[in-house]
Each structure stands twice: as structure tokens, then as C-alpha cells.
Design an enzyme around this catalytic site. Structure first.
Site, PDB file in Angstrom:
ATOM      1  N   ASP A 209       0.833  -1.191   0.000  1.00 31.94           N
ATOM      2  CA  ASP A 209       0.000   0.000   0.000  1.00 31.94           C
ATOM      3  C   ASP A 209       0.876   1.252   0.000  1.00 31.94           C
ATOM      4  OD1 ASP A 209      -2.196   1.640   0.189  1.00 31.94           O
ATOM      5  OD2 ASP A 209      -2.335   1.465   2.366  1.00 31.94           O
TER       6      ASP A 209
ATOM      7  N   CYS B 260      -7.847  -0.885  -6.568  1.00 31.58           N
ATOM      8  CA  CYS B 260      -7.047  -1.134  -5.372  1.00 31.58           C
ATOM      9  C   CYS B 260      -7.960  -0.772  -4.210  1.00 31.58           C
ATOM     10  CB  CYS B 260      -5.736  -0.355  -5.406  1.00 31.58           C
ATOM     11  SG  CYS B 260      -5.863   1.350  -5.983  1.00 31.58           S
ATOM     12  N   SER B 261      -7.540   0.106  -3.320  1.00 31.64           N
ATOM     13  CA  SER B 261      -8.444   0.538  -2.261  1.00 31.64           C
ATOM     14  C   SER B 261      -9.220   1.782  -2.690  1.00 31.64           C
ATOM     15  CB  SER B 261      -7.680   0.820  -0.970  1.00 31.64           C
ATOM     16  OG  SER B 261      -8.567   1.139   0.076  1.00 31.64           O
ATOM     17  N   ALA B 262      -8.482   2.808  -3.141  1.00 34.37           N
ATOM     18  CA  ALA B 262      -9.139   4.037  -3.606  1.00 34.37           C
ATOM     19  C   ALA B 262      -9.358   4.031  -5.109  1.00 34.37           C
ATOM     20  CB  ALA B 262      -8.301   5.261  -3.211  1.00 34.37           C
TER      21      ALA B 262
ATOM     22  N   GLY C 149      -4.160   4.982  -6.985  1.00 30.87           N
ATOM     23  CA  GLY C 149      -2.708   4.848  -6.840  1.00 30.87           C
ATOM     24  C   GLY C 149      -2.157   3.668  -7.613  1.00 30.87           C
ATOM     25  N   ARG C 150      -2.288   2.484  -7.056  1.00 31.99           N
ATOM     26  CA  ARG C 150      -1.821   1.278  -7.734  1.00 31.99           C
ATOM     27  C   ARG C 150      -2.579   1.044  -9.041  1.00 31.99           C
ATOM     28  NH1 ARG C 150      -1.874  -2.273  -2.203  1.00 31.99           N
ATOM     29  NH2 ARG C 150      -3.403  -0.673  -1.651  1.00 31.99           N
ATOM     30  N   SER C 151      -3.876   1.356  -9.023  1.00 35.59           N
ATOM     31  CA  SER C 151      -4.671   1.190 -10.249  1.00 35.59           C
ATOM     32  C   SER C 151      -4.170   2.115 -11.349  1.00 35.59           C
ATOM     33  CB  SER C 151      -6.149   1.478  -9.955  1.00 35.59           C
ATOM     34  OG  SER C 151      -6.656   0.602  -8.974  1.00 35.59           O
TER      35      SER C 151
ATOM     36  N   GLN D 202      -0.387   8.121  -6.872  1.00 39.83           N
ATOM     37  CA  GLN D 202      -0.504   8.873  -5.623  1.00 39.83           C
ATOM     38  C   GLN D 202       0.810   9.322  -5.008  1.00 39.83           C
ATOM     39  OE1 GLN D 202      -3.517   6.140  -3.512  1.00 39.83           O
ATOM     40  NE2 GLN D 202      -4.026   8.187  -2.835  1.00 39.83           N
TER      41      GLN D 202
END
Length: 467
Positions: free
Chosen positions: A202, A236-238, A241-243, A282
């Protein structure tokens, strides 16, 4: 794709920024550019939709949001992102499209899992790409939106769908599942491939692009990114970022395969993608990793295949395998400690540019983060970054299958137990709140009545004495 004989513009830009430690500066420049965007996100601000957002400062733009056609509402925190690159040719601005579309969305909440699967059904998606774990840093980052046991069903009555786990296979750093999505009214069903990258930290980046690029090639080979199927759902979570990192690398590699490495301006591609969903990528480290993976991928892969090319031994070729992630670079922003969800939803959202944040911590403590799945270093390949020496697997297929089954069973049991613990704690918290209300309400009424009686007695005494 032709072999690049000398350092490309992307490689030269990477080395120059890296030598100066200027990734935070470039990242801030991109953020400032996005402040000029005047896109609205009024749907996300509506009172009935606020509790459908995982983070108060990550909202879908109105012009590119995915609209649900049925179900309890038409809102979901998701955007359809199209990739294209801008370049100047003969004094004319040209847009080169990567023929890629993605649906970027947040990790589902318990009450939005049905909306999530309805979107997959309506958009005719072939695959879901999950780039986070359910629990990270002792916080829930995503709801468990698929069944854990093979053959079991997850019923979604609010949208008339059910999900079934058909099969599951594990690699050292990702898991592939086949999930059967069925419309209960018609009985029609569709198999969805669930690619779950389990080793991406993360707010961080993978140790090297090698495993990430192999994961990308597996996704490509499945046909999930083809134009003849619906766009893949990436989260991802939000969902930024990773996406955003995954989509930027994939899109740039497609552009390189079509027009060559010199035709791609990574910064411009990212700025264009941010016109569809706010805040993609991010951290400065994620931006640096994107450049690194794009260069490494362009050197290793030919036209999207998984055939590794021998490294060019000439002095003019960049030796990316010698570069290690620059974790010593100070990041411009560290993950803040956001307030509980109830408080965060009552505050105004940030316009245009988001404040980097992650999962809002709940009011009650969460179970510990599960250990990552057992990993095995990849074998060294020509031109690839070393990730350790290869450890040979057990000699017999039966023993390998037994170990894999035991590890899967142990991990499923851990996750199942953690989900049960979270539900039990949530129920206990709700029971405690109800009990407090049941105790305090009669007490408050009793105190009020008592005050009135005492006040009445004092007034009566005073009037009696006057008479």
C-alpha cells in the site's frame, strides 16, 4: 517494435530525473497541472451517495463516471478511463490512442458489493484486476466481495445477481480465480477472471518491474484487455494509486508497440488519463516505478508477448536491472491519519485535486494484517532484474499439490476468521450503542421529570409563602 539502439527520450528523462532526485518535483508539477481541470463531481456530493464513497476526497468525475442502469441507484464510485497520447507532428497536435479502456474504481464497501458486480455485468467485463489485499497495515482496505469456498454462492439480492467461486490457482505473487456471475431472474451466467496481485504494498511499489510485467503479460494473454470485450475493472483501495500505475504502464507499452518508444510522453499520457479520474498515481515513487516499468517492458517484451529479449550489451543501452527502487527519496506526501468515516463524510470534499489518503480507520480496532502468501523468487532470465536465486519446488507433483492445497486452506481459514472477528466486533459495537441509548434515554427522561417536579415544588412553596 524495433530495437532502440541508443537511449530513448523516456530513458534519458528517467536517468536525468533520477540523478537529480527530482521525482517529487515532477509529481508536484503534474498535480499543479491538474488544478486547471474544471471537471465536476456533483453526483458524488449528493447526500444519498456520500456513504457509497470509500474516501471523502476521491470522487468520480461526472462526465466519465460509470452509470448503473438498474438496481437501487445509478451511482458507483467508478470512471471509464481512455488512454491516448499527444504529440506534435508538422505543427499539428495529434492524439494517438492506445486502444485501451479501463474502469477504475474503489475497493467495494460492504453495501456496494452488489453495485460493483452489477457494473461488471452491465459493462460486459471479462476480468477484474485487484491490486490490493483485503487487510493492509491493520486496516480493512476492501470488502470481501467474492466467496472464499469453491462451489459456495455469494447472493446479491439488491441487484439480482449471485457470485460463485469456480476455481482458484496461485502463483508466487498473484492469484487467479474464475468467478461465475449469474443473473438470478434469467439464469444467464458469465465467467469472470479475477486477477489478484497480492504482493503490491500500500502506498508503495513492487521491488522491481519483473514480477509486475509478468503479471501484466498474464492479464494480456487472457484477452481481458482486448477491444472485443468490455473494459477490465481495475481497483485497489481508492482506485487511483496502484490502479493508476497499472493502467499508465500498460497504456504506454501499447503506444510503444504501435509507434515506438520515441512517440511516448509519459507525463502527457498521465495528464490525459487524469482527465477521466482524479489523482491517478498517488506518490512520487509510484511515478518513478511507472517510468522504470515502461522502459523495462519496452526492452523485454515484443508486441505484448512474453518472449524475453536478450539485453543489448552496447554502452548506449541503459542497464535497468542495475537500478534499484529509490526508497531513500523523500516522498512529498505521506499517508495521513484520516478521521473516522462518520466524521469524514460530513466534511466538504476537495475540488479537482485530491488529498492523498487511504482507508478511513473504523471506530473499533481491527484484526492484525494477515501474513503475505508464501513467495518464491523468480528464476533469473536474460535481461531481467535479479530477485534472488531460484528455489526448486518439491520433487513430486503430488507433494507440490499437497503443499499448495494446504497453504490455500490455511490462508482461507485466516481470512475467514478475520472476517468473522470483524463482524463480531462490529455487532458488539452496535449492541453497545443500542444499550447506551436504551439506558440513557429513560435516565434522561427521569432527570427531566425530576427537575420539573422539584421546580414545581419550589414555585409552590414560594407562592404559598407569599400568600
Amino acid at each position: 517494435m524495433n530495437t532502440v539502439a541508443s537511449k530513448s527520450n523516456v530513458e534519458s528523462e528517467f536517468l536525468e530525473i533520477d540523478s537529480k532526485g527530482a521525482w517529487p518535483l515532477l509529481y508536484q508539477h503534474i498535480r499543479n497541472e491538474c488544478l486547471n481541470y474544471d471537471y465536476t463531481f456533483s453526483e458524488a456530493r449528493k447526500s444519498q451517495n456520500k456513504n457509497l464513497n470509500r474516501y471523502r476526497d476521491v470522487s468520480p468525475y461526472d462526465h466519465s463516471r460509470v452509470v448503473l442502469s438498474k438496481g437501487p441507484c445509478d451511482y458507483i464510485n467508478a470512471n471509464l478511463v481512455t488512454c491516448c497520447s499527444t504529440r506534435v507532428c508538422c505543427d499539428v497536435m495529434q492524439m494517438e490512442r492506445a486502444h485501451r479502456q479501463y474502469i477504475l474504481t474503489q475497493g467495494p464497501l460492504p453495501h456496494t458489493a452488489g453495485h460493483f458486480w452489477l457494473m461488471v455485468w452491465e459493462q460486459n467485463c471479462k476480468a477484474v484486476l485487484m491490486l490490493n489485499r483485503i487487510i493492509e497495515k491493520n486496516q480493512v482496505k476492501c470488502h470481501q466481495y467474492w466467496p472464499l469456498d469453491s462451489g459456495s454462492d455469494l447472493e446479491l439480492p439488491d441487484v439480482g445477481l449471485k457470485v460463485q467461486l469456480v476455481s482458484e490457482s496461485e502463483a508466487p505473487y498473484y492469484t487467479t480465480r474464475t468467478l461465475r456471475l449469474t443473473e438470478t431472474e434469467s439464469g444467464n451466467s458469465r465467467d469472470i477472471i479475477h486477477f489478484h496481485y497480492t504482493t503490491w504494498p500500500d502506498f508503495g511499489v513492487p521491488e522491481s518491474p519483473t514480477a509486475f510485467l509478468n503479471f501484466l503479460m498474464v492479464v494480456r494473454e487472457s484477452g481481458a484487455l482486448d477491444q472485443n470485450v468490455g473494459p477490465p475493472v481495475v481497483h485497489c483501495s481508492a482506485g487511483i494509486g496502484r490502479s493508476g500505475t497499472f493502467c499508465l504502464v500498460d497504456s504506454c507499452l501499447v503506444l510503444i508497440e504501435e509507434s515506438g518508444l520515441e512517440s511516448v510522453n509519459v507525463r502527457e499520457v498521465l495528464l490525459e488519463m487524469r482527465r477521466y479520474r482524479m489523482g491517478l498515481i498517488q506518490t512520487p515513487d509510484q511515478l518513478r516505478f511507472s517510468y522504470w516499468a515502461i522502459i523495462e517492458g519496452s526492452n523485454k517484451y515484443i508486441n505484448g508477448s512474453n518472449i524475453l529479449r536478450q539485453s543489448d550489451a552496447s554502452d548506449n543501452t541503459i542497464e535497468l536491472s542495475a537500478i534499484t527502487p529509490n526508497h531513500s527519496q523523500p516522498t512529498e506526501e505521506q499517508p495521513p491519519q484520516p478521521p473516522p468515516r462518520g466524521a469524514s463524510l460530513s466534511r466538504p470534499q476537495v475540488a479537482n485535486n485530491h488529498v492523498d489518503s487511504e482507508e478511513q480507520p473504523p471506530d473499533k480496532p481491527l484484526p492484525s494484517e494477515p501474513p503475505p502468501p508464501p513467495t518464491r523468487p523468480l528464476p533469473n532470465t536474460p535481461g531481467s532484474s535479479d530477485e534472488g536465486s531460484y528455489q526448486s519446488p518439491p520433487s513430486s507433483p503430488e507433494s507440490r499439490d499437497g503443499v499448495a492445497r494446504r497453504r490455500r486452506a490455511e490462508r482461507k481459514e485466516r481470512v475467514t476468521q478475520q472476517v468473522r472477528d470483524m463482524k463480531r466486533k462490529q455487532q458488539a459495537a452496535e449492541s453497545w450503542q443500542q444499550m447506551k441509548r436504551s439506558i440513557l434515554q429513560p435516565l434522561t427522561i427521569g432527570i427531566g421529570v425530576g427537575v420539573l417536579l422539584i421546580g414545581g415544588a419550589i414555585a409552590y412553596s414560594y407562592l404559598s409563602s407569599r400568600v
